[in-house]
Motif scaffolding. Structure first.
Motif, PDB file in Angstrom:
ATOM      1  N   SER A 120      73.551  43.058   0.093  1.00 27.80           N
ATOM      2  CA  SER A 120      74.053  44.393   0.388  1.00 27.80           C
ATOM      3  C   SER A 120      73.968  44.669   1.886  1.00 27.80           C
ATOM      4  O   SER A 120      73.144  44.091   2.600  1.00 27.80           O
ATOM      5  CB  SER A 120      73.270  45.448  -0.387  1.00 27.80           C
ATOM      6  OG  SER A 120      71.926  45.496   0.064  1.00 27.80           O
ATOM      7  N   ARG A 121      74.841  45.546   2.341  1.00 32.96           N
ATOM      8  CA  ARG A 121      74.781  45.989   3.736  1.00 32.96           C
ATOM      9  C   ARG A 121      73.797  47.144   3.852  1.00 32.96           C
ATOM     10  O   ARG A 121      73.785  48.043   2.989  1.00 32.96           O
ATOM     11  CB  ARG A 121      76.169  46.431   4.207  1.00 32.96           C
ATOM     12  CG  ARG A 121      76.229  46.869   5.672  1.00 32.96           C
ATOM     13  CD  ARG A 121      77.632  47.306   6.041  1.00 32.96           C
ATOM     14  NE  ARG A 121      78.574  46.202   5.951  1.00 32.96           N
ATOM     15  CZ  ARG A 121      78.795  45.312   6.921  1.00 32.96           C
ATOM     16  NH1 ARG A 121      78.097  45.408   8.047  1.00 32.96           N
ATOM     17  NH2 ARG A 121      79.669  44.358   6.767  1.00 32.96           N
ATOM     18  N   VAL A 122      72.970  47.113   4.889  1.00 36.37           N
ATOM     19  CA  VAL A 122      71.997  48.192   5.082  1.00 36.37           C
ATOM     20  C   VAL A 122      72.347  48.990   6.328  1.00 36.37           C
ATOM     21  O   VAL A 122      72.954  48.472   7.271  1.00 36.37           O
ATOM     22  CB  VAL A 122      70.556  47.645   5.183  1.00 36.37           C
ATOM     23  CG1 VAL A 122      70.138  46.992   3.890  1.00 36.37           C
ATOM     24  CG2 VAL A 122      70.424  46.669   6.337  1.00 36.37           C
ATOM     25  N   ALA A 123      71.968  50.241   6.320  1.00 34.95           N
ATOM     26  CA  ALA A 123      72.282  51.140   7.424  1.00 34.95           C
ATOM     27  C   ALA A 123      71.335  50.932   8.597  1.00 34.95           C
ATOM     28  O   ALA A 123      70.238  50.391   8.445  1.00 34.95           O
ATOM     29  CB  ALA A 123      72.206  52.587   6.945  1.00 34.95           C
ATOM     30  N   GLY A 124      71.772  51.375   9.770  1.00 30.59           N
ATOM     31  CA  GLY A 124      70.907  51.343  10.948  1.00 30.59           C
ATOM     32  C   GLY A 124      71.407  50.409  12.011  1.00 30.59           C
ATOM     33  O   GLY A 124      72.328  49.621  11.797  1.00 30.59           O
ATOM     34  N   SER A 125      70.787  50.497  13.191  1.00 29.77           N
ATOM     35  CA  SER A 125      71.110  49.617  14.314  1.00 29.77           C
ATOM     36  C   SER A 125      69.820  49.074  14.907  1.00 29.77           C
ATOM     37  O   SER A 125      68.741  49.644  14.708  1.00 29.77           O
ATOM     38  CB  SER A 125      71.914  50.373  15.382  1.00 29.77           C
ATOM     39  OG  SER A 125      71.210  51.527  15.819  1.00 29.77           O
ATOM     40  N   ALA A 126      69.942  47.978  15.644  1.00 36.22           N
ATOM     41  CA  ALA A 126      68.769  47.310  16.196  1.00 36.22           C
ATOM     42  C   ALA A 126      67.984  48.239  17.119  1.00 36.22           C
ATOM     43  O   ALA A 126      68.570  49.030  17.869  1.00 36.22           O
ATOM     44  CB  ALA A 126      69.198  46.067  16.960  1.00 36.22           C
ATOM     45  N   VAL A 127      66.675  48.133  17.069  1.00 35.89           N
ATOM     46  CA  VAL A 127      65.809  48.936  17.938  1.00 35.89           C
ATOM     47  C   VAL A 127      66.053  48.555  19.391  1.00 35.89           C
ATOM     48  O   VAL A 127      65.928  47.391  19.775  1.00 35.89           O
ATOM     49  CB  VAL A 127      64.332  48.717  17.574  1.00 35.89           C
ATOM     50  CG1 VAL A 127      63.420  49.421  18.577  1.00 35.89           C
ATOM     51  CG2 VAL A 127      64.047  49.202  16.167  1.00 35.89           C
ATOM     52  N   ASP A 128      66.408  49.534  20.210  1.00 37.75           N
ATOM     53  CA  ASP A 128      66.665  49.261  21.625  1.00 37.75           C
ATOM     54  C   ASP A 128      66.190  50.421  22.501  1.00 37.75           C
ATOM     55  O   ASP A 128      66.767  50.704  23.546  1.00 37.75           O
ATOM     56  CB  ASP A 128      68.154  48.988  21.867  1.00 37.75           C
ATOM     57  CG  ASP A 128      69.039  50.181  21.509  1.00 37.75           C
ATOM     58  OD1 ASP A 128      68.491  51.184  20.994  1.00 37.75           O
ATOM     59  OD2 ASP A 128      70.253  50.109  21.754  1.00 37.75           O
ATOM     60  N   GLU A 129      65.161  51.092  22.062  1.00 38.77           N
ATOM     61  CA  GLU A 129      64.626  52.223  22.807  1.00 38.77           C
ATOM     62  C   GLU A 129      63.103  52.133  22.863  1.00 38.77           C
ATOM     63  O   GLU A 129      62.506  51.256  22.244  1.00 38.77           O
ATOM     64  CB  GLU A 129      65.047  53.537  22.135  1.00 38.77           C
ATOM     65  CG  GLU A 129      64.605  53.637  20.673  1.00 38.77           C
ATOM     66  CD  GLU A 129      65.249  54.801  19.960  1.00 38.77           C
ATOM     67  OE1 GLU A 129      64.678  55.914  20.045  1.00 38.77           O
ATOM     68  OE2 GLU A 129      66.288  54.599  19.302  1.00 38.77           O
ATOM     69  N   VAL A 130      62.506  53.008  23.640  1.00 33.93           N
ATOM     70  CA  VAL A 130      61.051  53.013  23.757  1.00 33.93           C
ATOM     71  C   VAL A 130      60.428  53.246  22.385  1.00 33.93           C
ATOM     72  O   VAL A 130      60.828  54.168  21.664  1.00 33.93           O
ATOM     73  CB  VAL A 130      60.589  54.098  24.742  1.00 33.93           C
ATOM     74  CG1 VAL A 130      59.070  54.152  24.786  1.00 33.93           C
ATOM     75  CG2 VAL A 130      61.149  53.838  26.130  1.00 33.93           C
ATOM     76  N   VAL A 131      59.482  52.406  22.029  1.00 41.08           N
ATOM     77  CA  VAL A 131      58.866  52.493  20.706  1.00 41.08           C
ATOM     78  C   VAL A 131      57.698  53.478  20.762  1.00 41.08           C
ATOM     79  O   VAL A 131      56.594  53.137  21.178  1.00 41.08           O
ATOM     80  CB  VAL A 131      58.394  51.104  20.221  1.00 41.08           C
ATOM     81  CG1 VAL A 131      57.746  51.209  18.850  1.00 41.08           C
ATOM     82  CG2 VAL A 131      59.570  50.138  20.182  1.00 41.08           C
ATOM     83  N   GLU A 132      57.966  54.687  20.349  1.00 34.20           N
ATOM     84  CA  GLU A 132      56.942  55.721  20.344  1.00 34.20           C
ATOM     85  C   GLU A 132      57.292  56.748  19.274  1.00 34.20           C
ATOM     86  O   GLU A 132      58.380  56.722  18.691  1.00 34.20           O
ATOM     87  CB  GLU A 132      56.848  56.394  21.716  1.00 34.20           C
ATOM     88  CG  GLU A 132      58.143  57.033  22.175  1.00 34.20           C
ATOM     89  CD  GLU A 132      58.073  57.597  23.586  1.00 34.20           C
ATOM     90  OE1 GLU A 132      57.070  57.325  24.269  1.00 34.20           O
ATOM     91  OE2 GLU A 132      59.014  58.294  23.995  1.00 34.20           O
TER      92      GLU A 132
END
Length: 251
Positions: free
Chosen positions: A50-62
């Protein structure tokens, strides 16, 4: 649906992914794609999911993102019950195998390219010092024995690339289980904390995730050595692109 076709099969990637998707669908539903079908003997092999929603993490992790990442990392590791996990093959590329690879690179003089490039940069001395100290650490005769000792058994994704952590603004879902298998907690955490994607993308580190995870004293001690090993692996693999400051902070 997503159809994934495999160009490489030397580590059993299609079988590993299909197994991982089945296990996570059963024991951690919603965390990863749902397995649909597989043609493991095809040319090339393929898996439908199945396809899952979302995009790769590319921001400050906080904040909420760090909360979601920590929850996903912890959940995937603890998902598979111990009795089932015992029967799962070991992940591809464990700590001892990675140590052998790094030692081989250093013995073959792979660090020369890193130092040569580094001397054209402002952080030349820092980078060269990191390599010297790393080389001395990796040559310790008891290091392989220590890394071979079993850590806390967990289900390992086998890949810490942040591109595999899809963020939809409220939760994290995981994809890509080509190297997945039975592993230990410290090594899997190090895989995520020291992956080159964390430092290349300007994310700025994963300390916020680590702060949200509870480790035993033994896991914390093992994590230090596993992080050193993964940091050195990426330092050598990416040659002059890798951040020497990270190596220095771990040695």
């Amino acid at each position: 649906m997503v159809v994934k076709r495999y160009r490489s099969v030397e580590h059993g990637q299609p079988e590993r992914e299909w197994r991982a998707l089945g296990l996570l669908d059963r024991y951690a539903p919603g965390l990863a794609p749902v397995p649909v079908s597989a043609d493991l003997d095809g040319e090339p092999p393929s898996v439908v999911m199945s396809r899952v929603a979302g995009s790769a993490v590319d921001e400050v992790v906080e904040g909420v993102l760090a909360d979601a990442l920590a929850e996903a990392v912890d959940r995937v590791q603890r998902a598979v019950p111990p009795a089932v996990l015992e029967k799962v093959p070991v992940r591809a590329g464990d700590a001892v195998a990675l140590l052998a690879r790094v030692r081989g690179w250093l013995a073959a003089g792979e660090e020369v390219g890193v130092v040569a490039e580094a001397h054209r940069r402002a952080d030349a001395l820092r980078r060269a010092d990191a390599l010297r100290r790393a080389d001395a650490w990796v040559r310790r005769p008891d290091l392989a024995e220590r890394l071979a000792r079993p850590g806390t058994p967990v289900f390992g994704t086998g890949d810490g690339n942040l591109a595999n952590y899809l963020w939809d603004g409220s939760r994290i879902r995981l994809v890509d289980f080509e190297y997945a298998g039975r592993s230990d907690r410290a090594f899997e955490l190090a895989e995520v904390l020291e992956h080159v994607s964390v430092w290349r993308g300007g994310v700025g580190g994963m300390d916020g995730v680590l702060d949200r995870l509870e480790l035993t004293a033994g896991e914390a001690a093992r994590l230090i050595e596993c992080r050193r090993l993964l940091a050195l692996f990426w330092l050598l693999r990416t040659r002059a692109e890798a951040p020497a400051q990270r190596m220095l902070s771990l040695l």
